[in-house]
Design a protein around this motif. Sequence first.
Motif, PDB file in Angstrom:
ATOM      1  N   HIS A 183       0.826  -1.210   0.000  1.00 46.23           N
ATOM      2  CA  HIS A 183       0.000   0.000   0.000  1.00 46.23           C
ATOM      3  C   HIS A 183       0.859   1.257   0.000  1.00 46.23           C
ATOM      4  O   HIS A 183       0.379   2.348   0.351  1.00 46.23           O
ATOM      5  N   CYS A 184       2.121   1.110  -0.387  1.00 48.91           N
ATOM      6  CA  CYS A 184       3.069   2.234  -0.518  1.00 48.91           C
ATOM      7  C   CYS A 184       3.462   2.847   0.827  1.00 48.91           C
ATOM      8  O   CYS A 184       3.936   3.978   0.880  1.00 48.91           O
ATOM      9  N   ARG A 185       3.253   2.097   1.910  1.00 49.59           N
ATOM     10  CA  ARG A 185       3.703   2.582   3.211  1.00 49.59           C
ATOM     11  C   ARG A 185       5.208   2.316   3.359  1.00 49.59           C
ATOM     12  O   ARG A 185       5.665   1.204   3.098  1.00 49.59           O
ATOM     13  N   PRO A 186       5.991   3.287   3.824  1.00 50.11           N
ATOM     14  CA  PRO A 186       7.400   3.003   4.118  1.00 50.11           C
ATOM     15  C   PRO A 186       7.499   1.960   5.226  1.00 50.11           C
ATOM     16  O   PRO A 186       6.703   1.962   6.171  1.00 50.11           O
ATOM     17  N   CYS A 187       8.465   1.061   5.094  1.00 50.68           N
ATOM     18  CA  CYS A 187       8.665   0.016   6.098  1.00 50.68           C
ATOM     19  C   CYS A 187       9.712   0.465   7.109  1.00 50.68           C
ATOM     20  O   CYS A 187      10.842   0.804   6.736  1.00 50.68           O
ATOM     21  N   HIS A 188       9.329   0.460   8.362  1.00 47.41           N
ATOM     22  CA  HIS A 188      10.194   0.876   9.471  1.00 47.41           C
ATOM     23  C   HIS A 188      10.493  -0.368  10.294  1.00 47.41           C
ATOM     24  O   HIS A 188       9.635  -0.876  11.015  1.00 47.41           O
ATOM     25  N   TYR A 189      11.719  -0.879  10.173  1.00 42.70           N
ATOM     26  CA  TYR A 189      12.128  -2.083  10.878  1.00 42.70           C
ATOM     27  C   TYR A 189      12.704  -1.744  12.250  1.00 42.70           C
ATOM     28  O   TYR A 189      13.557  -0.857  12.370  1.00 42.70           O
ATOM     29  N   LEU A 190      12.238  -2.454  13.267  1.00 42.61           N
ATOM     30  CA  LEU A 190      12.815  -2.368  14.601  1.00 42.61           C
ATOM     31  C   LEU A 190      13.481  -3.707  14.903  1.00 42.61           C
ATOM     32  O   LEU A 190      12.842  -4.761  14.785  1.00 42.61           O
ATOM     33  N   ASN A 191      14.753  -3.653  15.304  1.00 44.13           N
ATOM     34  CA  ASN A 191      15.531  -4.860  15.583  1.00 44.13           C
ATOM     35  C   ASN A 191      16.072  -4.798  17.010  1.00 44.13           C
ATOM     36  O   ASN A 191      17.249  -4.470  17.224  1.00 44.13           O
ATOM     37  N   PRO A 192      15.234  -5.088  18.020  1.00 42.51           N
ATOM     38  CA  PRO A 192      15.648  -4.951  19.412  1.00 42.51           C
ATOM     39  C   PRO A 192      16.885  -5.783  19.752  1.00 42.51           C
ATOM     40  O   PRO A 192      17.650  -5.424  20.650  1.00 42.51           O
ATOM     41  N   GLY A 193      17.092  -6.891  19.047  1.00 43.76           N
ATOM     42  CA  GLY A 193      18.248  -7.732  19.306  1.00 43.76           C
ATOM     43  C   GLY A 193      19.568  -7.061  18.979  1.00 43.76           C
ATOM     44  O   GLY A 193      20.625  -7.548  19.373  1.00 43.76           O
ATOM     45  N   ARG A 194      19.510  -5.947  18.274  1.00 45.73           N
ATOM     46  CA  ARG A 194      20.720  -5.207  17.938  1.00 45.73           C
ATOM     47  C   ARG A 194      20.963  -4.049  18.918  1.00 45.73           C
ATOM     48  O   ARG A 194      21.748  -3.153  18.619  1.00 45.73           O
ATOM     49  N   GLN A 195      20.269  -4.088  20.034  1.00 48.91           N
ATOM     50  CA  GLN A 195      20.417  -3.024  21.026  1.00 48.91           C
ATOM     51  C   GLN A 195      21.897  -2.853  21.392  1.00 48.91           C
ATOM     52  O   GLN A 195      22.581  -3.828  21.681  1.00 48.91           O
ATOM     53  N   ASN A 196      22.363  -1.618  21.390  1.00 49.52           N
ATOM     54  CA  ASN A 196      23.783  -1.349  21.633  1.00 49.52           C
ATOM     55  C   ASN A 196      24.031  -0.288  22.699  1.00 49.52           C
ATOM     56  O   ASN A 196      25.165   0.081  22.954  1.00 49.52           O
ATOM     57  N   THR A 197      22.964   0.222  23.316  1.00 46.81           N
ATOM     58  CA  THR A 197      23.134   1.282  24.314  1.00 46.81           C
ATOM     59  C   THR A 197      22.282   0.981  25.540  1.00 46.81           C
ATOM     60  O   THR A 197      21.325   0.211  25.480  1.00 46.81           O
ATOM     61  N   GLU A 198      22.633   1.623  26.630  1.00 47.54           N
ATOM     62  CA  GLU A 198      21.850   1.492  27.854  1.00 47.54           C
ATOM     63  C   GLU A 198      20.664   2.460  27.802  1.00 47.54           C
ATOM     64  O   GLU A 198      20.654   3.417  27.024  1.00 47.54           O
ATOM     65  N   VAL A 199      19.675   2.202  28.645  1.00 47.91           N
ATOM     66  CA  VAL A 199      18.467   3.030  28.670  1.00 47.91           C
ATOM     67  C   VAL A 199      18.841   4.490  28.938  1.00 47.91           C
ATOM     68  O   VAL A 199      19.580   4.793  29.874  1.00 47.91           O
ATOM     69  N   SER A 200      18.334   5.377  28.098  1.00 47.85           N
ATOM     70  CA  SER A 200      18.588   6.810  28.237  1.00 47.85           C
ATOM     71  C   SER A 200      17.547   7.564  27.430  1.00 47.85           C
ATOM     72  O   SER A 200      16.868   6.980  26.571  1.00 47.85           O
ATOM     73  N   PRO A 201      17.389   8.874  27.676  1.00 47.03           N
ATOM     74  CA  PRO A 201      16.437   9.660  26.877  1.00 47.03           C
ATOM     75  C   PRO A 201      16.739   9.590  25.381  1.00 47.03           C
ATOM     76  O   PRO A 201      15.817   9.690  24.564  1.00 47.03           O
ATOM     77  N   GLN A 203      17.460   7.095  23.613  1.00 48.38           N
ATOM     78  CA  GLN A 203      16.820   5.947  22.973  1.00 48.38           C
ATOM     79  C   GLN A 203      15.428   6.326  22.461  1.00 48.38           C
ATOM     80  O   GLN A 203      15.028   5.922  21.358  1.00 48.38           O
ATOM     81  N   VAL A 204      14.684   7.069  23.245  1.00 48.65           N
ATOM     82  CA  VAL A 204      13.355   7.503  22.811  1.00 48.65           C
ATOM     83  C   VAL A 204      13.479   8.576  21.733  1.00 48.65           C
ATOM     84  O   VAL A 204      12.721   8.588  20.748  1.00 48.65           O
ATOM     85  N   GLN A 205      14.453   9.474  21.874  1.00 47.06           N
ATOM     86  CA  GLN A 205      14.710  10.476  20.833  1.00 47.06           C
ATOM     87  C   GLN A 205      15.031   9.805  19.501  1.00 47.06           C
ATOM     88  O   GLN A 205      14.636  10.292  18.438  1.00 47.06           O
ATOM     89  N   HIS A 206      15.720   8.676  19.578  1.00 43.13           N
ATOM     90  CA  HIS A 206      16.060   7.906  18.379  1.00 43.13           C
ATOM     91  C   HIS A 206      14.789   7.507  17.626  1.00 43.13           C
ATOM     92  O   HIS A 206      14.690   7.676  16.406  1.00 43.13           O
ATOM     93  N   LEU A 207      13.811   6.994  18.357  1.00 42.85           N
ATOM     94  CA  LEU A 207      12.561   6.591  17.716  1.00 42.85           C
ATOM     95  C   LEU A 207      11.851   7.793  17.104  1.00 42.85           C
ATOM     96  O   LEU A 207      11.350   7.725  15.978  1.00 42.85           O
ATOM     97  N   VAL A 208      11.796   8.901  17.827  1.00 46.82           N
ATOM     98  CA  VAL A 208      11.145  10.112  17.313  1.00 46.82           C
ATOM     99  C   VAL A 208      11.857  10.590  16.045  1.00 46.82           C
ATOM    100  O   VAL A 208      11.216  10.933  15.050  1.00 46.82           O
ATOM    101  N   PHE A 209      13.176  10.613  16.072  1.00 48.70           N
ATOM    102  CA  PHE A 209      13.958  11.032  14.903  1.00 48.70           C
ATOM    103  C   PHE A 209      13.647  10.147  13.692  1.00 48.70           C
ATOM    104  O   PHE A 209      13.444  10.652  12.573  1.00 48.70           O
TER     105      PHE A 209
END
Length: 345
Positions: free
Chosen positions: A144-162, A164-170
């Motif tokens: 349907h022409c939607r861009p595909c946004h892949y999330l790969n939690p297994g590739r986590q490389n940082t500790e919990v911090s603000p 991480q959420v900014q990353h998703l917003v960006f």
Amino acid sequence: MSTSNIATAPESVEPSVLEEKTEVGILKTPLSAPTASSTAPEKQALTADQTTKYDWLLSRVKEWTEVQSKEKSGPLTDGEKMWLTRECLLRYLRATKWHEKDAEKRLQETLAWRREYGVEELTAEHIGPENATGKQILLGYDKHCRPCHYLNPGRQNTEVSPRQVQHLVFMLERVIDLMPAQQETLSLLINFKSGKSRTNTAPGIGQGREVLSILQTHYPERLGRAMIINIPWVVNGFFKLITPFIDPLTREKLKFNEDMTQFVPKEQLWAEFPGGELQFEYDHDVYWPALQRLCAEKRAEQVQRWEAGGKQIGEKEDYLKGHDVQGVSPPPGYSTDTTQGSTAV
């Protein structure tokens, strides 16, 4: 988006830059368009009542000259005016079940949040370390022409911090840049395959609630479908815990361990997902700058059209994205320094 700090896109970008492959045919950059066979669903025409409510909301928004926030109150910027498209107003009306006053309030709240959160100030340089391992990838389009946004939690490389959420917003802002005309939603593809160093790939409950709040409050009507595979028991428990916080309409869009080729053309579905034939390898030094160039080019084109169309609040997104030749008509006596209205948000 801010029209003052948007990077100027190159006049032309060679296809080899945007869709760079190695000698063995492995893609390392984003795809710039859906397949020729993919089509966006036809939008339903507004009813007479919906048109009346939209017209009321548009007239109210056109009166705004300021954004009121806790720390960053001030005049409405060009970037904020451009954000207030016809489709944006309609998304908030749909999200509030066509209660126009509620939609107005939520638009005001989102404008304030975007300022306070610093959405337009998030840079690729600041966010880059979060994506060094490719834990979020924008790659290809669904049927349907939607861009595909892949999330790969297994590739986590940082500790919990603000950040991480900014990353998703960006990345949400970038996926919106990549949406073609006639499409305003995205496909979210989540692969909970275990990483090399971490087996628990579920975010904390607090962070999960924060992300859900941001998505539901400030990015309404943006999720077209979410496709999730390889769900371990701990993550399954996480989904059960957050289910009460997910809007019922959003829950209906979640697909677990289904055949993803039902929704994404196999030639644009990453081979990490069953049935996918797109051979892609994440190389941060290649992918990250290519993504920024592609998005900057698309944003610059939209800014140029918005300015040519008279810098209108309520402009059509299909015009900004080059599908419609004509935007909404500019007001009489329009000039580049025209201001609209006198009522603060």
